[in-house]
Design an enzyme around this catalytic site. Sequence first.
Site, mmCIF file in Angstrom:
data_model
loop_
_atom_site.group_PDB
_atom_site.id
_atom_site.type_symbol
_atom_site.label_atom_id
_atom_site.label_comp_id
_atom_site.label_asym_id
_atom_site.label_seq_id
_atom_site.Cartn_x
_atom_site.Cartn_y
_atom_site.Cartn_z
ATOM 1 N N SER A 1 0.751 -0.812 0.116
ATOM 2 C CA SER A 1 -0.291 0.358 0.392
ATOM 3 C C SER A 1 0.789 0.976 -0.275
ATOM 4 C CB SER A 1 -0.241 -0.255 1.287
ATOM 5 O OG SER A 1 -1.550 1.165 1.155
ATOM 6 N N TYR B 1 -1.408 -0.423 9.593
ATOM 7 C CA TYR B 1 -2.150 -0.971 8.786
ATOM 8 C C TYR B 1 -1.187 -0.523 8.200
ATOM 9 C CZ TYR B 1 -3.966 -1.341 4.618
ATOM 10 O OH TYR B 1 -3.543 -1.693 2.543
ATOM 11 N N LYS C 1 1.900 -3.161 6.504
ATOM 12 C CA LYS C 1 2.275 -3.652 4.651
ATOM 13 C C LYS C 1 4.430 -3.901 4.755
ATOM 14 C CE LYS C 1 -1.411 -3.913 2.700
ATOM 15 N NZ LYS C 1 -2.080 -5.608 2.327
#
Length: 337
Positions: free
Chosen positions: A125, A150, A154
């Site tokens: 991302s 989050y 990643k």
Amino acid sequence: MGAILLTGGLGFVGSHTGVELIKEGYDVIIVDNLSNSDMKTLDNIEKIAGKRPRFYEEDLCQEEGLEKVFLENKIESVIHFAGYKAVGESREKPLLYYKNNVLPALMLLEQMQKHGVKKFVFSSSAAVYGPDNDAPYTEDMPTGNCTNPYGKCKRIVEEICQDLSVAAPDMTFIILRYFNPTGAHESGLLGETFKSLPNSLMSYICKVALGECRYLSIFGNDYPTPDGTGIRDYVHVLDLATGHIKGLEYADKNRGCHIFNLGRGKAYSVLDLIKVFEQVNGIQIPYLFEARRPGDLALAYADCKKAKEVLGWVAEKDIESMCKDSWHWARTKWDIL
Ligand code: UDP
């Protein structure tokens, strides 16, 4: 040639990639635990692509169930989509995110090594770039100082891939950093689903358009951007799907760990997106300005040169198609799911 295993293959990007892979003649296997997806999506993949992928309802953290998939199939490559994706939730429940977004990658990579599977494509991302870099982001910028768990998850998985590529030089890792995936399949049969709260701007715009919310909350109108609202790089999910195919093709010919931005390099503010949505769909989206959302950046968009030059991939669908296809999906999905 062996099959392509898609983890989270019933999710938003996974399902569209599954369709495109089947259309290109690949043999597709899907593993999904249905935590944020629905079996109807498998039927709809079959309807569009004309072939039903083999499906396993398994949790990637359960070694025995996962190994069964590797034992029962000849797998050529893995595309790892599975994971939680609500950035706000990741701040409230960091342990849940570290467990669900890091551990499965380790479990998968272990199985791949055990069963001689050499190619791994990872859904990463733009969140990995964090607040220290200025847009447009290039793949060689420093990462890691992400504003939420989050993005950190990643980045951790990217680092695992980088370390493993040194220890296992016969393997290939393709890391695809998505910018803001949106749109839906033009058939109206596939799109973004969510079992709890929606988590992208386009889903909220659609909720307002459906009359489920009275207005859209715009998080901040005092950013240093031309209209004061946040700027992002929206990319159609079908373009992302073809990006994965280009990634697999590249993995066939190259070893090591390679990172690519998948975006359009075009900057749209929240107000720009609302305006385009209203124009192409003929619906008014009432909105109210509210406080900034913690952790949000003023602007984030990609430099797409590397994907174009190395993979030969360029996102073709424009913002109008994204707004049109998202709305088509939002209007029809409740009849389907
Ligand atoms: N946004 C907003 N209202 C919403 C959801 C999002 O104003 O209900 C804004 C958000 O602040 C950001 C942009 O829309 O500037 C894209 O947000 P999204 O959550 O879709 O993606 P991300 O922030 O993860 O890039």
